[in-house]
Design a protein around this motif. Structure first.
Motif, PDB file in Angstrom:
ATOM      1  N   VAL A  72      26.427 -18.420 -21.519  1.00 49.37           N
ATOM      2  CA  VAL A  72      26.615 -18.516 -22.968  1.00 49.37           C
ATOM      3  C   VAL A  72      26.553 -19.967 -23.443  1.00 49.37           C
ATOM      4  N   PRO A  73      27.280 -20.925 -22.845  1.00 52.96           N
ATOM      5  CA  PRO A  73      27.118 -22.319 -23.289  1.00 52.96           C
ATOM      6  C   PRO A  73      25.708 -22.852 -23.115  1.00 52.96           C
ATOM      7  N   ALA A  74      24.996 -22.415 -22.044  1.00 54.32           N
ATOM      8  CA  ALA A  74      23.625 -22.886 -21.851  1.00 54.32           C
ATOM      9  C   ALA A  74      22.716 -22.356 -22.948  1.00 54.32           C
ATOM     10  N   ALA A  75      22.885 -21.088 -23.352  1.00 54.35           N
ATOM     11  CA  ALA A  75      22.056 -20.535 -24.430  1.00 54.35           C
ATOM     12  C   ALA A  75      22.306 -21.243 -25.751  1.00 54.35           C
ATOM     13  N   VAL A  76      23.546 -21.524 -26.062  1.00 51.06           N
ATOM     14  CA  VAL A  76      23.868 -22.248 -27.291  1.00 51.06           C
ATOM     15  C   VAL A  76      23.261 -23.640 -27.275  1.00 51.06           C
ATOM     16  N   ALA A  77      23.289 -24.319 -26.114  1.00 49.39           N
ATOM     17  CA  ALA A  77      22.694 -25.655 -26.019  1.00 49.39           C
ATOM     18  C   ALA A  77      21.186 -25.605 -26.224  1.00 49.39           C
ATOM     19  N   LEU A  78      20.489 -24.575 -25.704  1.00 48.84           N
ATOM     20  CA  LEU A  78      19.045 -24.459 -25.903  1.00 48.84           C
ATOM     21  C   LEU A  78      18.703 -24.236 -27.375  1.00 48.84           C
ATOM     22  N   VAL A  79      19.470 -23.418 -28.071  1.00 47.53           N
ATOM     23  CA  VAL A  79      19.216 -23.183 -29.498  1.00 47.53           C
ATOM     24  C   VAL A  79      19.382 -24.466 -30.299  1.00 47.53           C
ATOM     25  N   LEU A  80      20.437 -25.200 -30.011  1.00 50.99           N
ATOM     26  CA  LEU A  80      20.651 -26.469 -30.717  1.00 50.99           C
ATOM     27  C   LEU A  80      19.547 -27.463 -30.412  1.00 50.99           C
TER      28      LEU A  80
END
Length: 414
Positions: free
Chosen positions: A304-312
């Motif tokens: 989940v943190p990795a997906a949020v970082a990719l979107v940002l």
């Protein structure tokens, strides 16, 4: 020189320890009494026979040997037992004062000897069986601080016998024995400097069956207490009986009557919920526990943190690269009158700069020939077009006055 019968009697009473060698040469049994000083010497000569002969030439009888002592099954000794060995060429000493709490419990001490030259080791077991006696501890106890002794020197039977003999002459008891010996370093003392043969100091506690003598109570007088508060030596009439061999600090003497000391009971705090009850045992969890799947925890923790970082990161890249305004687009969105005004300013600036380079004006006075007051000659003028004015010196020397000109003089008319 022979000793007096009184000193011999004191030596026999001070340390009553019976040593019995068992059949196994590696085990030794000792039977100290509770409340009496226990001293056991680890003699180097006794352990030398355990090491094989050294194959090379040399004095094998003077091998450096050190000892390590610990309670069997534990890394250290019991709390009441201490050990000291000053150098690898001196004997080690186990000493301490067992209490009534240790009566009836066999204490096995493992003694490991290390030969520092051959790297050989030998191990013996010392079995300490503490005996209970009705005579000890004695009710009247006095602790002396001796400034000119180290603990291993005081543990020697002859020195300790001499001290107890001097105490007996002052105290006059029927029974007298040493209870405990403590180094001053264990009481917070400082290590002495290696000058003037300074010693660490040692505390010696002795017990007797009669009240304290008037000489020992002289330190409690107001006059001596005042002198002690001013860091002065008190006046003690019996100090001369010790001064020949023992230097006693009378301000640190402690006199205790065991019969008058009220026992202090410290209540135990109530244990919290995390403390096991008394005599409780720890029951580990059973082996039949259900397995747990940690994949969902992995997704929540890392995915989940990795997906949020990719979107940002995608949003930031789109904003910086795709939404960037170029020069042409900026000019198209700028009004024409503003562009004309800006270009006219740039053209005017360039024209003024080019005109300033080509203008002809008279030279300033600073560039005219200068009269040199030393040589009487004239320095040629400095032209900015031919010289670097920023590196020219303010005053030129005579070596630089080669190109000289003469100022034309005006002729008077008529």
């Amino acid at each position: 020189m022979g000793k007096s019968p009184a000193k011999l009697t004191v030596c026999n009473v001070c340390v009553s320890v019976v040593t019995i060698l068992s059949r196994s040469h590696a085990d030794r049994n000792v039977y100290p009494s509770a409340g009496v000083l226990f001293v056991h010497v680890l003699e180097r000569e006794h352990f030398k026979g355990e090491f094989p002969p050294y194959p090379k030439s040399g004095d094998a009888s003077n091998d450096p040997i050190t000892f390590n002592t610990n309670l069997m099954g534990f890394p250290d000794r019991p709390g009441w037992l201490r050990y000291i060995q000053r150098t690898s060429h001196s004997d080690g000493v186990l000493y301490g004062s067992p209490t009534s709490e240790h009566v009836g419990k066999a204490t096995v001490i493992e003694i490991t000897a290390y030969n520092r030259r051959t790297f050989e080791t030998a191990r013996h077991n010392l079995v300490i069986n503490i005996m209970a006696t009705e005579e000890f501890p004695l009710p009247y106890q006095a602790e002396f601080y001796i400034k000119n002794m180290n603990v291993e020197e005081m543990l020697a039977s002859e020195v300790l016998g001499d001290f107890l003999g001097a105490v007996k002459n002052v105290w006059q008891p029927e029974r007298l024995n040493a209870i405990n010996i403590t180094s001053a370093l264990d009481r917070g003392g400082r290590v002495p400097l290696p000058i003037n043969n300074l010693k660490e100091g040692v505390y010696v506690m002795v017990g007797a069956d009669v009240p304290f003598s008037s000489c020992l109570r002289e330190v409690e007088s107001p006059h001596n207490q005042l002198r002690c508060s001013q860091e002065m030596e008190p006046v003690i009439s019996c100090d001369k009986k010790f001064r020949a061999q023992f230097h006693i600090d009378w301000c640190k003497i402690s006199l205790v009557d065991v019969n008058k000391v009220a026992p202090v009971y410290i209540p135990r705090p109530d244990p919290g919920t995390g403390i096991l009850p008394e005599f409780g045992e720890y029951n580990p969890p059973s082996e039949s526990l259900k397995s747990r799947d940690y994949f969902s925890d992995f997704l929540v923790t890392l995915a989940v943190p990795a997906a949020v970082a990719l979107v940002l990161l995608f949003i930031l890249g789109y904003t910086m690269c795709c939404r960037r305004e170029g020069v042409e687009k900026r000019n198209m969105q700028t009004p024409d009158i503003q562009l004309v005004h800006h270009s006219s300013i740039q053209k005017s600036t360039k024209e003024l700069r080019s005109m300033s380079k080509n203008r002809e004006i008279s030279w300033p006075l600073s560039t005219l020939p200068v009269f040199n007051p030393v040589s009487g000659e004239v320095v040629p003028p400095i032209h900015p077009d031919n010289y670097e004015t920023t590196s020219m010196p303010l005053m030129q020397t005579q070596a630089n006055l080669q190109n000289q000109i003469t100022i034309p003089q005006q002729r008077p008319s008529g």
